[in-house]
Design an enzyme around this catalytic site. Structure first.
Site, PDB file in Angstrom:
ATOM      1  N   CYS A 136       0.826  -1.199   0.000  1.00 41.87           N
ATOM      2  CA  CYS A 136       0.000   0.000   0.000  1.00 41.87           C
ATOM      3  C   CYS A 136       0.871   1.265   0.000  1.00 41.87           C
ATOM      4  O   CYS A 136       1.529   1.542  -0.979  1.00 41.87           O
ATOM      5  CB  CYS A 136      -0.987  -0.058   1.172  1.00 41.87           C
ATOM      6  SG  CYS A 136      -2.368   1.047   0.938  1.00 41.87           S
ATOM      7  N   TYR A 137       0.925   2.008   1.106  1.00 43.71           N
ATOM      8  CA  TYR A 137       1.787   3.189   1.120  1.00 43.71           C
ATOM      9  C   TYR A 137       3.231   2.812   0.773  1.00 43.71           C
ATOM     10  O   TYR A 137       3.929   3.550   0.068  1.00 43.71           O
ATOM     11  CB  TYR A 137       1.731   3.866   2.501  1.00 43.71           C
ATOM     12  CG  TYR A 137       2.627   5.084   2.613  1.00 43.71           C
ATOM     13  CD1 TYR A 137       2.259   6.299   2.057  1.00 43.71           C
ATOM     14  CD2 TYR A 137       3.863   5.009   3.259  1.00 43.71           C
ATOM     15  CE1 TYR A 137       3.084   7.416   2.136  1.00 43.71           C
ATOM     16  CE2 TYR A 137       4.699   6.122   3.358  1.00 43.71           C
ATOM     17  CZ  TYR A 137       4.299   7.327   2.791  1.00 43.71           C
ATOM     18  OH  TYR A 137       5.120   8.429   2.876  1.00 43.71           O
ATOM     19  N   ASP A 281       1.913 -15.320  30.560  1.00 46.08           N
ATOM     20  CA  ASP A 281       3.230 -14.742  30.315  1.00 46.08           C
ATOM     21  C   ASP A 281       4.160 -14.914  31.524  1.00 46.08           C
ATOM     22  O   ASP A 281       5.313 -15.307  31.373  1.00 46.08           O
ATOM     23  CB  ASP A 281       3.113 -13.250  29.950  1.00 46.08           C
ATOM     24  CG  ASP A 281       2.155 -13.041  28.785  1.00 46.08           C
ATOM     25  OD1 ASP A 281       1.844 -14.031  28.108  1.00 46.08           O
ATOM     26  OD2 ASP A 281       1.720 -11.900  28.560  1.00 46.08           O
TER      27      ASP A 281
END
Ligand code: XMP
Length: 567
Positions: A136-137, A281
């Site tokens: 894209c960009y 975690d």
């Protein structure tokens, strides 16, 4: 090789939880430390080599131009077993080269290349002769910098489009259908490709939906990383393997082996402390470190009295009895209840609990004697978010508190072995280490615990009511085999009382709400369409098994506009 080291100073006065950002992991972990370390003047460890070692190292680098999907690109590449990092577009070459890059992906982004000051790719990317994939960009950046023309599109292309492959021989497009759905989201488009490029595929609105040249530089006008482009992962995999020549050695087995060796080397004969919460975690961090250095690790497990039924016993049993870890278990429930007396404001609750936790943790840590390291379960999305949050002015919604605390009068180095991992990778490491499935797939539970699921003042009586209702919810959700599919499912005890009838008698009891949501990352969430029969069973059991409750409702709001927790 000191790779995690942060020296922390001792000014306790700066340990204010109030300024901490919202973590993305949604789990009870100890990342508060990182913020404290930063506030105290420490630096974030910058250690690209810690993710995977030596000769084995290979990486795809995503150059971030600020797209909301940038992190997703990295995740997709990692799912192809290739190590990938997301780095800002102004990252110095020395940092990039230390990762042994095999190719670059230029992400999407909100800017327009023809506007003054628009971010562009550094020259080293083109000079490296490594393959480049612009998304894209990123594609517009390539076009602009290599002599093509980018213009505002006459019609913005947003949403589904059908891609037609015109060059079926390109290795980038191997194993793809010749027509496939893709997801577009762009306001600018390529008017003229740079010299040497040809179109490899098109959509109705974009004649150059994919372009490429013979120097292994490609551009995609659509987003291959999002779920709405179902074959997008094949394109990314082709780029990594067929174009960049990656071998795919990023496995959690390799990571675990590597990580164990590094922890041993780093810690030497030192002592490590860790705040154990029972969340995925912190469980994986503790197990990894324990596997590496055994009893040099001490875990501190604070029971704040705000945990769910049987949670304390289960956590203790798994880590102490089954895994043989050195655990200091502190029952501080009375202390926390005392501090919460009369507190009804959600933010004050969070602050009080956070501060009390630090006090308890400090007291216990100081009893251990000299400690050299503090272990913490920081994940990659948190690292990325904290790197980018400095520049963004974002409104504070909630002060997230993660189990944590900083022992005073100590100079500690941080050990963050999960710093480069996504949540799903952490789970795989947990499985590698043989942690029980029940622990690996545990739904997130907030640091302030049941206190933020009791509306109004937290009392012993209300905690018991909520524990009983929550037990029913969890039990029924597990029986229905929906536990893993849901991001979270739990009960909330409201401060509303209503009239009911039981037998021939009037009742005046509490209103309990059920909350069950699906989510990818807790940033957004949708309320789960639980089957009516399941909701009926939950409601029926709660009013029968919890005498103080006579009404059950189901929360059908998504996030936004609601949040997942009620407080
Ligand atoms: P909200 O309520 O903001 O929650 O939509 C998003 C996710 O974060 C969890 N949560 C917390 N986790 N400490 C945590 O470790 C906290 O203070 C905290 N508050 C919310 C919440 O359970 C959900 O997964």
């Amino acid at each position: 090789m000191v790779i995690f080291g942060i020296e922390m100073t001792k000014d306790k006065s700066k340990q204010d939880l109030g300024s901490h950002r919202v973590t993305t992991s949604g789990d009870i972990e100890v990342s508060t430390y990182l913020e404290i370390a930063k506030e105290l003047g420490g630096e974030q460890p910058s250690a690209p080599e810690e993710a995977i070692s030596g000769a084995e190292r290979e990486a795809i680098i995503v150059i971030d131009f600020g797209s909301q999907y940038s992190l997703l690109i990295a995740r997709r590449i990692r799912e192809c077993q290739v190590y990938c990092e997301l780095l800002p577009y102004d990252t110095p070459w020395e940092k990039i080269i230390s990762l042994n890059p095999k190719g670059f992906i230029l992400s999407g982004g909100p800017a327009s290349v023809y506007e003054p000051g628009a971010p562009l790719a550094p020259a080293y990317i083109y000079e490296s002769n490594l393959p480049i994939l612009g998304i894209c960009y990123g594609m517009q950046v390539i076009t602009h910098q290599l002599g093509g023309k980018v213009m505002p599109a006459t019609k913005h292309e947003y949403g589904h489009a059908v891609l037609h492959v015109s060059n079926v021989d390109s290795p980038l497009l191997a194993d793809l259908d010749t027509s496939l759905p893709v997801w577009m989201s762009h306001g600018d488009q390529i008017e003229e490709m740079p010299p040497g490029f040809s179109a490899l595929a098109y959509t109705e609105g974009s004649p150059f939906a994919i372009m490429g040249n013979d120097k292994r530089i490609f551009g995609l006008q659509f987003h291959p990383e999002v779920a709405h482009t179902p074959q997008g992962k094949t394109i990314l995999k082709n780029f990594a393997y067929r174009i960049c020549g990656c071998r795919g050695n990023w496995t959690m087995g390799n990571f675990t082996k590597d990580s164990l060796a590094r922890i041993k080397e780093q810690v030497g004969r030192g002592k490590v402390i860790n705040a154990l919460s029972g969340g995925v975690d912190s469980a994986v961090v503790a197990t990894l470190i324990h596997r590496a250095i055994g009893n040099q690790l001490t875990c501190i497990f604070v029971n704040n009295g705000l945990l769910r039924r049987e949670e304390v016993e289960r956590t203790f049993n798994i880590f102490h009895l089954n895994l043989g870890m050195n655990i200091i278990h502190i029952d501080a429930s009375e202390r926390f209840l005392h501090c919460l007396k009369g507190v009804v404001n959600p933010e004050v609750k969070r602050k009080v609990i956070g501060e009390e936790f630090i006090k308890v943790f400090e007291e216990e840590a100081s009893r251990i004697g000299k400690v050299d390291f503090l272990a913490q379960g920081t994940l990659y999305p948190d690292v990325i978010e904290s790197a980018s949050s400095g520049s963004k002015a974002s409104a504070k919604i909630k002060t997230h508190h993660n189990v944590g605390g900083l022992p005073a009068k100590m100079t500690l180095n941080l050990i963050e072995p999960l710093r480069y991992l996504f949540k799903d990778e952490v789970r795989q490491v947990g499985l590698e280490l043989g942690l029980p499935e029940e622990m690996i797939w545990r739904q997130p539970f907030p640091g302030p615990g049941l206190a933020i699921r009791i509306i109004g003042e937290v009392t012993k009586e209300k905690l018991e009511i909520l524990r009983s209702a929550d037990w029913v919810v969890m039990n029924e959700i597990k029986k229905a085999k929906l536990y893993r599919q849901l991001w979270q499912s739990f009960a909330i005890l409201t401060d509303v009382k209503s009239v009911g009838v039981m037998g021939d008698f009037r009742t005046y009891g509490y209103l309990v709400s059920i909350r069950a949501v699906t989510s990818e990352d807790a940033m957004t969430a949708d309320w789960a369409r639980l089957p009516y029969d399941l909701l009926a069973r939950i409601s029926n059991r709660i009013v029968n098994e919890v005498p103080e409750v006579n009404r059950v409702v189901y929360d059908i709001t998504s996030k936004p506009p609601s949040t997942i927790e009620w407080e």
